[in-house]
Scaffold this motif. Sequence first.
Motif, PDB file in Angstrom:
ATOM      1  N   LEU A 190      48.118  22.162  84.218  1.00 12.59           N
ATOM      2  CA  LEU A 190      48.617  20.853  84.649  1.00 12.59           C
ATOM      3  C   LEU A 190      50.133  20.740  84.446  1.00 12.59           C
ATOM      4  CD1 LEU A 190      45.908  18.251  83.555  1.00 12.59           C
ATOM      5  CD2 LEU A 190      46.136  19.550  85.669  1.00 12.59           C
ATOM      6  N   TYR A 191      50.624  21.287  83.347  1.00 10.55           N
ATOM      7  CA  TYR A 191      52.079  21.260  83.140  1.00 10.55           C
ATOM      8  C   TYR A 191      52.799  22.078  84.207  1.00 10.55           C
ATOM      9  CZ  TYR A 191      51.549  19.011  78.581  1.00 10.55           C
ATOM     10  OH  TYR A 191      51.269  18.122  77.582  1.00 10.55           O
ATOM     11  N   LEU A 192      52.247  23.220  84.561  1.00 11.45           N
ATOM     12  CA  LEU A 192      52.841  24.023  85.633  1.00 11.45           C
ATOM     13  C   LEU A 192      52.771  23.285  86.964  1.00 11.45           C
ATOM     14  CD1 LEU A 192      51.467  27.581  84.724  1.00 11.45           C
ATOM     15  CD2 LEU A 192      53.777  26.679  84.354  1.00 11.45           C
ATOM     16  N   LEU A 193      51.664  22.582  87.193  1.00 17.57           N
ATOM     17  CA  LEU A 193      51.539  21.782  88.411  1.00 17.57           C
ATOM     18  C   LEU A 193      52.596  20.690  88.456  1.00 17.57           C
ATOM     19  CD1 LEU A 193      50.049  20.821  90.975  1.00 17.57           C
ATOM     20  CD2 LEU A 193      48.522  19.515  89.468  1.00 17.57           C
ATOM     21  N   ALA A 194      52.835  20.027  87.330  1.00 17.52           N
ATOM     22  CA  ALA A 194      53.839  18.972  87.271  1.00 17.52           C
ATOM     23  C   ALA A 194      55.229  19.518  87.608  1.00 17.52           C
ATOM     24  CB  ALA A 194      53.838  18.314  85.887  1.00 17.52           C
ATOM     25  N   VAL A 195      55.558  20.675  87.037  1.00 18.29           N
ATOM     26  CA  VAL A 195      56.841  21.305  87.319  1.00 18.29           C
ATOM     27  C   VAL A 195      56.932  21.682  88.791  1.00 18.29           C
ATOM     28  CG1 VAL A 195      58.313  23.290  86.828  1.00 18.29           C
ATOM     29  CG2 VAL A 195      57.130  22.120  84.957  1.00 18.29           C
ATOM     30  N   GLY A 196      55.843  22.227  89.341  1.00 15.58           N
ATOM     31  CA  GLY A 196      55.841  22.610  90.745  1.00 15.58           C
ATOM     32  C   GLY A 196      56.026  21.429  91.684  1.00 15.58           C
ATOM     33  N   VAL A 197      55.427  20.297  91.338  1.00 14.79           N
ATOM     34  CA  VAL A 197      55.574  19.093  92.175  1.00 14.79           C
ATOM     35  C   VAL A 197      57.022  18.626  92.184  1.00 14.79           C
ATOM     36  CG1 VAL A 197      54.982  16.631  92.316  1.00 14.79           C
ATOM     37  CG2 VAL A 197      53.189  18.322  91.929  1.00 14.79           C
TER      38      VAL A 197
END
Length: 247
Positions: free
Chosen positions: A233-240
């Motif tokens: 989820l943290y990687l997803l947040a950064v990707g967004v």
Amino acid sequence: MTGAEPRFDPRSKLAVALAFVLAGFLTGTIRGQLLFFALLGVVVLVLGEVSIRAWLGALTPLAVLVVLLLVLNTLFYASGPAWYAVQIGPIRLAVTPEGAATAGLIAARLVLVAGAAAWFALGTETERFEAALAELGVPWSFAFLLSLTIGLVPEMRERFRTIEESQRTRGLDLSGGPIARTRARLPMLVPFLAAVIRYGYDLSTALTARGFDEPGPRTSITTVDHTRRDLVLYLLAVGVVVTALLL
């Protein structure tokens, strides 16, 4: 929330929700807003802690506000050649391509931000959110108030639904168009406000009985811990956020 055990830490879900909110303000096109809203829908579907039906149902009350914003912003953000214009005294109202595009962008941004907030609120237990904030070093009283705010909206919505169902059993007619249904619901404001006041009084009494204003450290039986899934989820947040910066 679903009946399943929460699989993610509230802090990682908060990071994703804030990333989508930030993406909404970083993206300056309607296409970008719709892209991130679709991506948010995929996230809701894949994570599974909130059903798509419940998530979209939470956004339903925004429909009237979105239409109102579209109309007002189209008229008051007018610039360039007009499709249609009318003079009302000293005020000139016009519908222009630029005004319509700006109104659509604002409405789409509102839906995206509300969608991220609704997903987090529906998929996060208030006790776990409070514990997560305390782990981040937020003062307990402030963390409690924030978690209480998250739980207040669905609580008030459920109370309004209960009042509406009671009024229907007494013959309330909600047929007709949106204006007719809104007019029929106006008498429900009085019992709804009474319920809100009663809820606030009961809550205040409960907090006083439990020593909310007493100084000293607080303990809680609710604990939160990160897992490997939270890293996703943290990687997803950064990707967004990175995607929003590149668009």
